[in-house]
Enzyme design. Structure first.
Site, PDB file in Angstrom:
ATOM      1  N   CYS A 164      15.965  17.791 -24.065  1.00  0.00           N
ATOM      2  CA  CYS A 164      14.639  17.409 -23.585  1.00  0.00           C
ATOM      3  C   CYS A 164      14.050  18.459 -22.659  1.00  0.00           C
ATOM      4  O   CYS A 164      12.866  18.502 -22.435  1.00  0.00           O
ATOM      5  CB  CYS A 164      14.696  16.084 -22.843  1.00  0.00           C
ATOM      6  SG  CYS A 164      15.270  14.784 -23.899  1.00  0.00           S
ATOM      7  N   GLY A 217      16.551   5.808 -26.486  1.00  0.00           N
ATOM      8  CA  GLY A 217      17.138   5.700 -25.153  1.00  0.00           C
ATOM      9  C   GLY A 217      16.095   5.905 -24.071  1.00  0.00           C
ATOM     10  O   GLY A 217      16.128   5.253 -23.024  1.00  0.00           O
ATOM     11  N   THR A 218      15.173   6.812 -24.326  1.00  0.00           N
ATOM     12  CA  THR A 218      14.116   7.092 -23.349  1.00  0.00           C
ATOM     13  C   THR A 218      13.284   5.843 -23.068  1.00  0.00           C
ATOM     14  O   THR A 218      12.985   5.516 -21.913  1.00  0.00           O
ATOM     15  CB  THR A 218      13.212   8.224 -23.880  1.00  0.00           C
ATOM     16  OG1 THR A 218      14.006   9.402 -23.996  1.00  0.00           O
ATOM     17  CG2 THR A 218      12.031   8.481 -22.976  1.00  0.00           C
ATOM     18  N   THR A 228       6.407  -4.726 -34.344  1.00  0.00           N
ATOM     19  CA  THR A 228       7.131  -5.163 -35.540  1.00  0.00           C
ATOM     20  C   THR A 228       8.477  -4.455 -35.647  1.00  0.00           C
ATOM     21  O   THR A 228       8.543  -3.230 -35.567  1.00  0.00           O
ATOM     22  CB  THR A 228       6.286  -4.860 -36.796  1.00  0.00           C
ATOM     23  OG1 THR A 228       5.027  -5.521 -36.640  1.00  0.00           O
ATOM     24  CG2 THR A 228       6.967  -5.349 -38.064  1.00  0.00           C
TER      25      THR A 228
HETATM   26  N1  PLP Z   1      19.995   9.418 -21.611  1.00  0.00           N
HETATM   27  C1  PLP Z   1      20.863  10.414 -21.834  1.00  0.00           C
HETATM   28  C2  PLP Z   1      22.057  10.547 -20.935  1.00  0.00           C
HETATM   29  C3  PLP Z   1      20.668  11.290 -22.897  1.00  0.00           C
HETATM   30  O1  PLP Z   1      21.537  12.283 -23.108  1.00  0.00           O
HETATM   31  C4  PLP Z   1      19.533  11.118 -23.724  1.00  0.00           C
HETATM   32  C5  PLP Z   1      19.268  12.054 -24.832  1.00  0.00           C
HETATM   33  O2  PLP Z   1      19.719  13.178 -24.839  1.00  0.00           O
HETATM   34  C6  PLP Z   1      18.658  10.067 -23.461  1.00  0.00           C
HETATM   35  C7  PLP Z   1      18.912   9.236 -22.388  1.00  0.00           C
HETATM   36  C8  PLP Z   1      17.438   9.830 -24.278  1.00  0.00           C
HETATM   37  O3  PLP Z   1      17.772   9.250 -25.509  1.00  0.00           O
HETATM   38  P1  PLP Z   1      16.738   9.332 -26.737  1.00  0.00           P
HETATM   39  O4  PLP Z   1      16.875  10.711 -27.307  1.00  0.00           O
HETATM   40  O5  PLP Z   1      17.195   8.279 -27.683  1.00  0.00           O
HETATM   41  O6  PLP Z   1      15.397   9.072 -26.197  1.00  0.00           O
END
Ligand code: PLP
Length: 384
Positions: free
Chosen positions: A329, A70-71, A239
């Site tokens: 995080c 997600g990041t 890849t």
């Molecule tokens: N966005 C939100 C709202 C999240 O809660 C998180 C992870 O906690 C992320 C983005 C980041 O996702 P990832 O852990 O896959 O990088």
């Protein structure tokens, strides 16, 4: 036996997803860009994963870009839109966004891009009028709003935002929605809302770590941020991890298909936890009311007055209860939560937060154990 109530950080791999992953790991797949048979077999797995994710999300296949998390998807959306926008173009992001939106936004601001933070109310819900006012300014090229907040569970008023953005006509900026926490928990009609970019992450819904999705409407100006080979139609070089993508697609499909049952079951458990805690200890619920249909049903942000969140999480860990103060995080940081501060909390209250996030495999027994542990632990910390 420990009790895991930190599902907003990550979830365990679903058994059927693990089985699918193992099957694909044993299938002798090669590089999906290779023309030989094991390469073509990998390509077929990646194509099928894209098809299934697109169908689950209700978007065209060409909108699905596989990333690593997600990041990465959030970074790609923000940086990619601004890279394609003219000089002077900037962005508006919600004040309670995840660090993976706020930090790239701040980096862009440090490089000279105008940045404005859209305010939220005391429950963590985005202020639609103020957001639209900022988004309609001529310098705004991108609006980034999360579909649901990871710390307090507040859902965003996406329909009202969509309507307000459409009314901006030619001044409408691109719209990015971080839907990482909303997937499988709230209804998500990305195409219907007119969302241009969205982020998702497989490990939040019982899928493998290391797979993210960037949903991207190719009609919007955007530049890829990871360049090299022509994978993902040139949108993201590297890849493809075909076995993990196949497993992730199954997890996403299941999360969307089972959403209503999940909300009914997990929502009832969260209410049970809250009622039992409230009956036995001095506790406050932070964020939207439990009966708010737009909130994440699994997320309880709690405050035990006089008890520091970090101390509580450490003590709970010793007792076998896995919880967190907020976003994983930033949970190593002793800073008060930026989400709670943006909601108007005093610094002391913002340091008192405890986040419990339930999941698909949470049981009644877990809830009872968690309540007993919380009553005992908060009592011990208050009398220390
Ligand atoms: N966005 C939100 C709202 C999240 O809660 C998180 C992870 O906690 C992320 C983005 C980041 O996702 P990832 O852990 O896959 O990088």
């Amino acid at each position: 036996m420990s009790v895991y109530l930190d599902h907003n950080s990550t979830t365990s791999l679903r058994p059927e997803v693990r089985a699918r992953w193992n099957e694909l790991l044993d299938a002798g797949l090669a590089n999906a860009s290779s023309v030989h048979a094991p390469g073509r077999a990998a390509r077929a797995v990646v194509d099928e994963a894209r098809e299934r994710v697109a169908a689950a999300l209700g978007v065209p296949e060409a909108w699905v870009v596989f990333t690593s998390c997600g990041t990465e998807s959030n970074n790609a959306a923000l940086r990619g839109v601004l890279a394609a926008a003219g000089p002077g173009a900037g962005l508006v992001v919600g004040a309670t966004e995840h660090a993976s939106v706020l930090e790239p936004a701040r980096a862009l601001a440090a490089a000279g891009r105008p940045l404005a933070l859209a305010p939220v109310d005391g429950a963590g819900v985005l202020d639609v009028a103020a957001t639209l006012d900022l988004a309609g300014r001529p310098e705004c090229a991108l609006l980034a709003t999360m579909a649901a907040n990871n710390e307090v569970g507040a859902g965003a008023p996406l329909a009202a935002l969509a309507e307000g953005l459409a009314a901006l006509g030619a001044r409408r900026p691109a719209w990015h929605v971080d839907a990482v926490q909303a997937l499988g928990r709230l209804p998500l009609d990305l195409a219907g809302l007119g969302v241009d970019f969205a982020s998702l992450s497989a490990h939040k819904v019982g899928g493998p770590l290391g797979v993210g999705i960037l949903v991207r409407d190719p009609r919007r100006a955007w530049l890829p941020q990871l360049v090299g080979g022509e994978q993902e139609g040139g949108a993201r070089a590297g890849t493809e991890n075909a076995p993990a993508l196949g497993a992730a697609a199954l997890a996403i499909e299941l999360a969307v298909r089972e959403r209503e049952g999940y909300v009914a079951r997990v929502g009832a458990l969260a209410r049970e936890l809250w009622e039992a805690l409230r009956a036995r200890t001095d506790v406050r619920l932070v964020g939207p009311a439990l009966d708010d249909p737009q909130r994440l049903c699994n997320t309880l942000n709690l405050r035990f007055p006089g008890v520091r969140g970090h101390a509580l999480v450490a003590r709970l860990d010793l007792e076998g209860l896995c919880a967190s103060v907020g976003s994983a995080c930033s949970s190593g940081a002793l800073e008060p939560s930026h989400v709670l501060l943006a909601m108007g909390a005093h610094e002391e209250d913002a340091r008192a937060a405890l986040r419990l996030s339930l999941g698909r495999e949470t049981t009644h027994k877990d809830i009872h154990t968690a309540v007993d542990t919380l009553v005992k632990t908060t009592h011990a910390l208050r009398s220390a």
